[in-house]
Design an enzyme around this catalytic site. Sequence first.
Site, PDB file in Angstrom:
ATOM      1  N   ASP A  89      -3.721  -6.303  -0.554  1.00 56.39           N
ATOM      2  CA  ASP A  89      -3.012  -5.323  -1.203  1.00 56.39           C
ATOM      3  C   ASP A  89      -3.077  -4.235  -0.223  1.00 56.39           C
ATOM      4  O   ASP A  89      -3.583  -4.146   0.665  1.00 56.39           O
ATOM      5  CB  ASP A  89      -3.992  -4.774  -2.570  1.00 56.39           C
ATOM      6  CG  ASP A  89      -3.033  -4.090  -3.533  1.00 56.39           C
ATOM      7  OD1 ASP A  89      -2.249  -3.350  -3.119  1.00 56.39           O
ATOM      8  OD2 ASP A  89      -3.549  -4.004  -4.633  1.00 56.39           O
TER       9      ASP A  89
HETATM   10  C1  BGC Z   1      -1.079  -1.960  -5.852  1.00 56.05           C
HETATM   11  C2  BGC Z   1      -0.222  -3.406  -6.060  1.00 56.05           C
HETATM   12  C3  BGC Z   1       1.058  -3.233  -5.439  1.00 56.05           C
HETATM   13  C4  BGC Z   1       1.086  -2.732  -4.023  1.00 56.05           C
HETATM   14  C5  BGC Z   1       2.426  -2.374  -3.493  1.00 56.05           C
HETATM   15  C6  BGC Z   1      -1.051  -1.420  -4.339  1.00 56.05           C
HETATM   16  O1  BGC Z   1      -1.537  -0.038  -4.716  1.00 56.05           O
HETATM   17  O2  BGC Z   1      -2.376  -2.421  -6.244  1.00 56.05           O
HETATM   18  O3  BGC Z   1      -0.051  -3.791  -7.312  1.00 56.05           O
HETATM   19  O4  BGC Z   1       1.871  -4.310  -5.485  1.00 56.05           O
HETATM   20  O5  BGC Z   1       0.543  -1.245  -4.030  1.00 56.05           O
HETATM   21  O6  BGC Z   1       3.067  -1.086  -3.987  1.00 56.05           O
END
Ligand code: BGC
Length: 728
Positions: free
Chosen positions: A298
């Site tokens: 993530d």
């Molecule tokens: C979130 C994810 C997301 C990623 C990209 C993160 O902060 O937890 O769910 O896919 O950002 O935007």
Amino acid sequence: MRRLLTAALVLAGVVGAQAVPRLTGAEAETRARAVLDTLTLDEKIGQVSMAHLFRFLEGGRSGPVAPNAGDIFSRLRPGATLNGGGDAPQPNTPRGWADALRGLDALGRQTLPGSVPAVFGTDAVHGVNNVPGATLYPHNLGLGAAFDPALTGEIARATAQDMRAMNMDWNFSPVADLGRDPRWGRFYETFGESPWLVADQVAAAVTGLQAGGVATTLKHFVGYGSPGLGRDRADAEISQKALHELYLPPFKAGIQAGAMSVMANSGSVNGIPVHASNAILTDLLRGELGFKGLVVSDWNDIDRLVTVYRTHADLVRATAASVNAGIDLYMVPNDVEQYAAALKEAVEGGQVSPARLDEAALRVLTFKAGLGLMDARPAGGGVLTDHRALARRAAAETLTLLENDQSLPLRKGRVLVTGPAMDSAAIGLGGWSVNWQGVGKGNVPDVPKVSTLATALKATAPVGVTVSALPDGKREALLKAAANADTIVVALGEAPAAESQANNPTLALPPAQVQLLRDVLGTGKPVVLVLMAGRPILLPEDLQSRLSAFVMAYLPGSEGGAALADALYGRAGFPGRLPFTWPGTLGEVGLTADRPPEGAGEAPLPLYPLGFGRDYTSFRTTDGQAVVTADGVRVSVTVQNTGKATGTGTYIVTASLPPAGTLEAVRRPVGVVRAALKPGESRTLSVAVPLERLEAFAGDAFGPVMGSVVPGPYIFQIGDETARVNLP
Ligand code: BGC
Ligand code: BGC
């Protein structure tokens, strides 16, 4: 015959889309290995890094592709790129996206090793939500209330179609986390609380998106949905039993449906950040669940091991821990150079083996081969399809009627509409809409065109109903108008938000909204509350008990207003049923339908249970039956519409297990039956319950667990009916 086939394909939306993965696993891996064999150490490190789109745009931010983007590609050599929740190229139009991404694809082919472009990933979590012109569907929580995986699949397919039109290859969706704690800011991104019911939705989303030609991501593996105190990214304490019984089923279903990637949980489980957990990312995900695809981190989460969790002293150690634990591709996303240096140091210092780096880079390349990125392919032209009819049908399926003392449907008289949600695109769309924190919150000023409640009520009022709308700001004028109205519709809701900013520890609405409700109830007129929120909301008891009608609309998307107007006027019913347990008090947060027996013998009763929802009609269940089959149990029931309006009868099928030596849910939800029925109509509905849904996970408090179907009597309940079978 041929003509028939063509028609069927058009209906299914196949035109222009080619399902992914396009190659078998073995074919894709052979192509990937041939490229891997030609890469230098730096190029392999590049493959396993995901860079933010802005690195290649003019000025390093929202703008057109930079003139020197090719040089930057040659320098960073990223295997992947992405945009964040609020980040877009300029112009932020479908055509702008299509051009920017086509440009980056072409530059990647010219400058990256093996002529393999970077794969672009985005969060299209309820339609292509960063593009103001795209149709947006209800957030997942509403789709959970529709209990209709086929509908979820259709939306996924339509989303993929829009993504392909803009040259987007990879969706960071679906969320396979459970909504077990409504205080959590991402509760609305889940399909609800119940593992197997969520699993059916996740499988449908994966199948639909990948049939439409984009890769999916099961996120966030695992346990992300149960952070302590409901605070985003706080530690989750999860026993082996809970892990297997609750948290794994949606991921298992998604993997079985062919999901091409899995994203790691940004938080921690049992005191270990998931990004550094070999037990979770390798033993469990690859060993036990047999996942063969790509594991992506993530956002910035290897850095977080150093800067936030403080589990690792520096980025080199954190990188080694994370890559060794099982992260293949790091969503850096900004300081790609710093990550490249850290990973290089870790490899040269022997903390990450060359073999592990090869394995990770091979997975990235295999993923891209499966998407067809190693071949020439047609580019999308940036023209989106108008999916508003689907969005309207979807919103209509989600609407859940919690109370009604005959005030609905609105058939005659003067209706006054008010409240902050009556005409707000921001509230109706929720977070992850245009901007990360929702419409009006970020640096993209666009307000998408949506159908809102007050406008739709006015535009489609039946003969005999007159509608006026007044903002709640002018309180004196509002209360004067209220005195002249026959019914008051109050639209309340949560301001849009995402992730930690959407945590709501008290499950309350802002005080001004509660005061508005109090004031209009004070007029003594019948009040219909329409709530647009991403979770159950606790209202003061003296207000809740005086509502004449109460509609839960979740976050209904682009066509929410039109769908609500149909239901409020009785042109449609309320097919939605709660996909979560609605607590009566803050103390009941975390209460779920699958709660096991308690020592004192009584579990608290929620305000509204899982599966609750009223309609303009009534239903009766008869003739519940359960039959053992080769791979489980087939449960059936006859549902009759016993009222005067067409409606949708939805029943959650639950199972009570025989004594297993462990605490088991009094009633475990294992499936759903559902049908739209005309007055008087009855239909026999059935659902197959595979054996894995009946497993108990035995073991002692701290030890490992073993799943098995315990021999003995199983009692299935569907509405008022029960049916029993003995499993050997
Ligand atoms: C979130 C994810 C997301 C990623 C990209 C993160 O902060 O937890 O769910 O896919 O950002 O935007
Ligand atoms: C991005 C989100 C991301 C967040 C992480 C935002 O700028 O748009 O996608 O999840 O940062 O902090």
